[in-house]
Design a protein around this motif. Structure first.
Motif, PDB file in Angstrom:
ATOM      1  N   ILE A 219     -11.605   4.563   3.286  1.00  0.00           N
ATOM      2  CA  ILE A 219     -10.510   2.981   3.598  1.00  0.00           C
ATOM      3  C   ILE A 219     -11.438   1.692   3.419  1.00  0.00           C
ATOM      4  CG2 ILE A 219      -9.755   3.598   5.960  1.00  0.00           C
ATOM      5  CD1 ILE A 219     -11.943   2.089   7.187  1.00  0.00           C
TER       6      ILE A 219
ATOM      7  N   PRO B  71      -6.534   2.817   2.424  1.00  0.00           N
ATOM      8  CA  PRO B  71      -5.195   3.463   3.346  1.00  0.00           C
ATOM      9  C   PRO B  71      -6.328   2.384   4.554  1.00  0.00           C
ATOM     10  CG  PRO B  71      -7.713   4.902   2.671  1.00  0.00           C
ATOM     11  CD  PRO B  71      -6.759   4.038   1.613  1.00  0.00           C
TER      12      PRO B  71
ATOM     13  N   ASN C 226      -0.614   4.307   6.774  1.00  0.00           N
ATOM     14  CA  ASN C 226      -1.281   3.838   5.429  1.00  0.00           C
ATOM     15  C   ASN C 226       1.033   3.133   4.298  1.00  0.00           C
ATOM     16  OD1 ASN C 226      -3.776   4.161   5.901  1.00  0.00           O
ATOM     17  ND2 ASN C 226      -3.663   6.318   4.918  1.00  0.00           N
ATOM     18  N   ARG C 227       1.855   3.849   4.321  1.00  0.00           N
ATOM     19  CA  ARG C 227       2.382   3.274   3.647  1.00  0.00           C
ATOM     20  C   ARG C 227       3.016   1.865   4.312  1.00  0.00           C
ATOM     21  NH1 ARG C 227       4.358   8.873   4.446  1.00  0.00           N
ATOM     22  NH2 ARG C 227       5.574   8.712   5.980  1.00  0.00           N
TER      23      ARG C 227
ATOM     24  N   ASP D 249       0.287   5.776   0.442  1.00  0.00           N
ATOM     25  CA  ASP D 249       0.112   7.322   1.228  1.00  0.00           C
ATOM     26  C   ASP D 249      -0.712   7.527   0.045  1.00  0.00           C
ATOM     27  OD1 ASP D 249       1.405   8.595   0.003  1.00  0.00           O
ATOM     28  OD2 ASP D 249       2.569   8.800   2.289  1.00  0.00           O
ATOM     29  N   GLU D 250      -2.054   8.715   0.329  1.00  0.00           N
ATOM     30  CA  GLU D 250      -2.406   9.271  -1.099  1.00  0.00           C
ATOM     31  C   GLU D 250      -1.570  10.727  -1.697  1.00  0.00           C
ATOM     32  OE1 GLU D 250      -5.851  11.471   0.755  1.00  0.00           O
ATOM     33  OE2 GLU D 250      -4.774  12.615   2.295  1.00  0.00           O
TER      34      GLU D 250
ATOM     35  N   LYS E 240      -2.814   3.342  -3.650  1.00  0.00           N
ATOM     36  CA  LYS E 240      -3.355   4.097  -2.628  1.00  0.00           C
ATOM     37  C   LYS E 240      -5.180   4.248  -2.235  1.00  0.00           C
ATOM     38  CE  LYS E 240      -4.053   8.438  -5.856  1.00  0.00           C
ATOM     39  NZ  LYS E 240      -3.914   9.275  -5.568  1.00  0.00           N
TER      40      LYS E 240
ATOM     41  N   SER F 205      -1.738   9.455   9.450  1.00  0.00           N
ATOM     42  CA  SER F 205      -2.062   9.124   8.943  1.00  0.00           C
ATOM     43  C   SER F 205      -1.564   8.050   7.491  1.00  0.00           C
ATOM     44  CB  SER F 205      -3.740   9.323   8.267  1.00  0.00           C
ATOM     45  OG  SER F 205      -4.470   9.668   9.295  1.00  0.00           O
ATOM     46  N   TRP F 206      -0.677   8.600   6.555  1.00  0.00           N
ATOM     47  CA  TRP F 206       0.124   9.006   5.970  1.00  0.00           C
ATOM     48  C   TRP F 206       1.335   7.619   6.394  1.00  0.00           C
ATOM     49  CZ3 TRP F 206       0.311  14.708   4.412  1.00  0.00           C
ATOM     50  CH2 TRP F 206      -0.742  15.025   3.825  1.00  0.00           C
TER      51      TRP F 206
ATOM     52  N   HIS G  37       0.591  -1.140  -0.148  1.00  0.00           N
ATOM     53  CA  HIS G  37      -0.209  -0.021   0.012  1.00  0.00           C
ATOM     54  C   HIS G  37       0.587   1.271   0.492  1.00  0.00           C
ATOM     55  CE1 HIS G  37      -3.990  -2.404   0.870  1.00  0.00           C
ATOM     56  NE2 HIS G  37      -3.186  -3.296   1.376  1.00  0.00           N
TER      57      HIS G  37
END
Lengths: 172, 449
Positions: free
Chosen positions: B184, A146, A159-160, A103-104, A143, A155-156, A101
């Motif tokens: 999500i 998440p 998410n990575r 991040d955005e 991305k 958050s990021w 995954h």
């Protein structure tokens, strides 16, 4: 003068009328499947736990994290992955999907490629610890999935990630 | 009088050009489209005249669609019909140019709608140069009544083309990804609509994640990426039949597809052992050719208008940058050298520019540069803007803009926007839900010349 044209138009109209609705050709199961997909198999050791739960209890965490725009396995991830490898070698009956995954803060297509690199970096590390490459497959979500929804660095950073999904479909 | 009929493939619609566009050398009424801040041209779009109530209703509706198209381009300022002095009925005889000059209308559109005995519409329209007192265009279009919107868009294209010297782009569609649900667990569906947001419909039901749809130059097909059965692959989708098929039999994830300008090939990325390379598939023979070979990420390929070159995104220099190469993979050359990361290069259908997404500091930008990397310009910016797509005339771009969510995941939105190549006239494109990954179709029918 229009007679020939009209007959062409009639034929074209017939073709247009054959246009069909395309809604709903995919099945509706599977996208949100959680790890209890394998609960029937979990009786092998602990009757109440799924393979995923069993894995998480044994190794502590089902995911490792990455730095921004990087796919190298971080130093703090290595002890975690070593525990994963031990468990996976003791449970060769369970196929493992390694999700990758991002991040955005990146573009969609590049992040798909980056997620693939992250999942593969984990797979390669596990291989150095003796996990058979036949037991492990990779699946990048870029991305698109998440774990944490906020648009901020905390958050990021969560998410990575690469997540190990044991014995069944994806969690995310 | 020269009469020419054109049958438009796939739709029961054709045009008769009564008097072809009159080419004039002197006293040109022309908008310079390269000047972004130019005053929009005042234009009077009158309701097409109809004798019967049904005809007059079509006449009104068609004219409003034409007017809205022209207004959205930013190059025209339609005058409020309430100010009009001359009625549609009297216009059928002859315009009283003084009545339009007093409103300062530079151009004026008039015409009439006739419902034929077979139910089809005959739509005639005239474009006038008000101050020269001359007819610029006269056309008649025939269509089945349900296609009246397309007639309106074709009229708008003809008017736009006559007054700007550029090809139009209104008779076109947008395919995009409709989004709903929490971040999500986002649900994404393919959706398609006319360029002005009308005739909206969904193409998939959201069971599986779908991304990055792109139009074939032949219009009836889309290539896109789907996670169908959790196997991420590139698909072809026929819009008219609803038929879908996975493209090729690749051992890894395929993504980032785009058609070649002739529609015969699809170029895309395939990831294997973690590494993404660019491949090309010939849709007729199904032969696959690997184009790039590099341990870095290679993705987001896009053909040049002549099909001879490919621009793509790679991090082989350390960060994401834009490259061009020959279509066989030779002659790779980096073209982006500004500050920041560059991504999603898309070659203009005119061939003169490459649009891109740029990420610098904490902001994203949509920009364009020449294929040699010079002349970089920014057109739009935001917390996240991404995924530019070109209107068929290469004058307008569409992209999506996402706004940030708070830590509980609320407050964010993702929407489509269009912007002129000059960087002016940014407009929200209205969609029923959140929307991303827009792709502009080519013109649905070739321009009438």
């Amino acid at each position: 003068m229009n007679r020939r044209l009209l007959s062409v138009l009639a034929a074209v109209a017939l073709v247009a009328a054959c246009e069909s609705a395309t809604e709903g050709t995919a099945t509706t199961t599977g996208t949100g499947a959680t790890s209890d997909a394998g609960s029937g198999v979990a009786t092998v050791s602990t009757p109440s736990a799924t393979p995923q739960q069993e894995f998480e209890q044994a190794v502590g965490q089902d995911r490792v994290f990455f730095d921004f725009d990087k796919y190298a396995v971080r130093v703090d991830a290595k002890p975690v992955l070593t525990r994963w490898a031990d468990w996976m070698k003791r449970h060769p009956q369970y196929p493992i999907v390694l999700e990758g995954h991002a991040d955005e803060r990146g573009t969609r297509e590049y992040n798909l490629a980056l997620g693939e690199k992250r999942a593969n970096a984990v797979k390669e590390f596990l291989a150095t610890q003796g996990v058979s490459s036949g037991q492990v497959t990779t699946l990048s979500y870029g991305k698109e999935r998440p774990a944490v929804p906020g648009s901020n660095e905390s958050s990021w950073s969560q998410n990575r990630r690469s997540v190990a999904v044991v014995g069944g479909g994806p969690t995310s | 009088m020269r009469v020419m009929g054109i049958v438009i493939k796939g739709l029961a619609l054709f045009i008769l050009l009564m008097s072809l566009m009159t080419e004039r050398a002197a006293a040109e009424l022309v908008i310079d489209v390269t000047r972004g801040h130019a005053q929009p041209m005042p234009i009077a779009v009158t309701d097409l005249f109809g004798t019967a109530a049904q005809e007059s209703r079509f006449g009104h509706d068609i004219s409003r669609v034409v007017s809205a198209d022209l207004e959205r381009s930013g190059l025209f300022r339609p005058i409020d019909p309430k100010a009009f002095l001359q009625t549609p009925e009297s216009l059928v005889m002859q315009p009283k140019f003084a009545d339009w000059q007093v409103l300062n209308a530079q151009a004026m559109v008039s015409g009439r709608v006739i419902v034929q005995p077979d139910g089809r519409l005959r739509v005639e329209f005239l474009l006038w140069d008000v101050f020269a007192g001359e007819q610029l265009v006269g056309q008649a279009l025939f269509t089945q009544a349900e296609n009246w919107r397309r007639v309106a868009h074709m009229m708008a294209d003809t008017i736009y083309s006559r007054l700007t010297g550029e090809e139009g782009y209104f008779d076109s569609r947008i395919v995009y990804v409709a989004e709903s649900g929490p971040a999500i667990r986002r649900v994404k569906r393919l959706a398609i609509m006319d360029q002005d947001g009308e005739n909206h419909r969904y193409l998939t039901d959201g069971s599986w994640l779908v991304l990055t749809p792109r139009f074939s130059p032949t219009v009836q097909e889309i290539t896109y990426m789907s996670y169908f059965r959790n196997v991420p692959r590139v698909y072809l989708f026929n819009i008219e039949t609803g038929r879908r098929e996975v493209l090729g039999d690749f051992p890894g994830m395929t993504f980032a597809p785009r058609f070649s300008p002739d529609g015969h090939k699809v170029v895309m990325s395939m990831a294997r052992q973690g590494n993404s390379e660019i491949y090309e598939m010939d849709l007729r023979t199904r032969a696959v050719r690997q184009i790039t070979t590099h341990p870095a990420i290679d993705t987001s390929p896009s053909y040049s208008a002549d099909g001879l070159r490919v621009t793509f995104n790679s991090d082989r220099s350390g960060t994401q940058q834009i490259y061009v190469m020959n279509a066989d993979g030779s002659g790779v050359e980096r073209i982006s050298f500004g500050d920041g990361r560059y991504a999603t290069p898309v070659w203009s259908p005119r061939g003169d520019l490459i649009a891109f997404t740029k990420f610098k500091g904490s902001r994203f930008y949509i920009g364009v540069m020449k294929p040699d990397g010079s002349g970089e310009r920014q057109l739009a910016e935001g917390f996240l803007v991404e995924s530019p797509t070109w209107a068929p005339n290469g004058r307008v771009l569409m992209f999506f803009r996402e706004t940030p969510r708070n830590s509980s995941g609320r407050g964010g939105s993702v929407r489509l926007y269009s912007v002129d190549l000059t960087g002016y006239n940014e407009r929200l494109v209205v969609t029923p839900q959140d929307a991303s990954d827009p792709a502009w179709s080519p013109l649905l029918s070739p321009p009438a010349r």
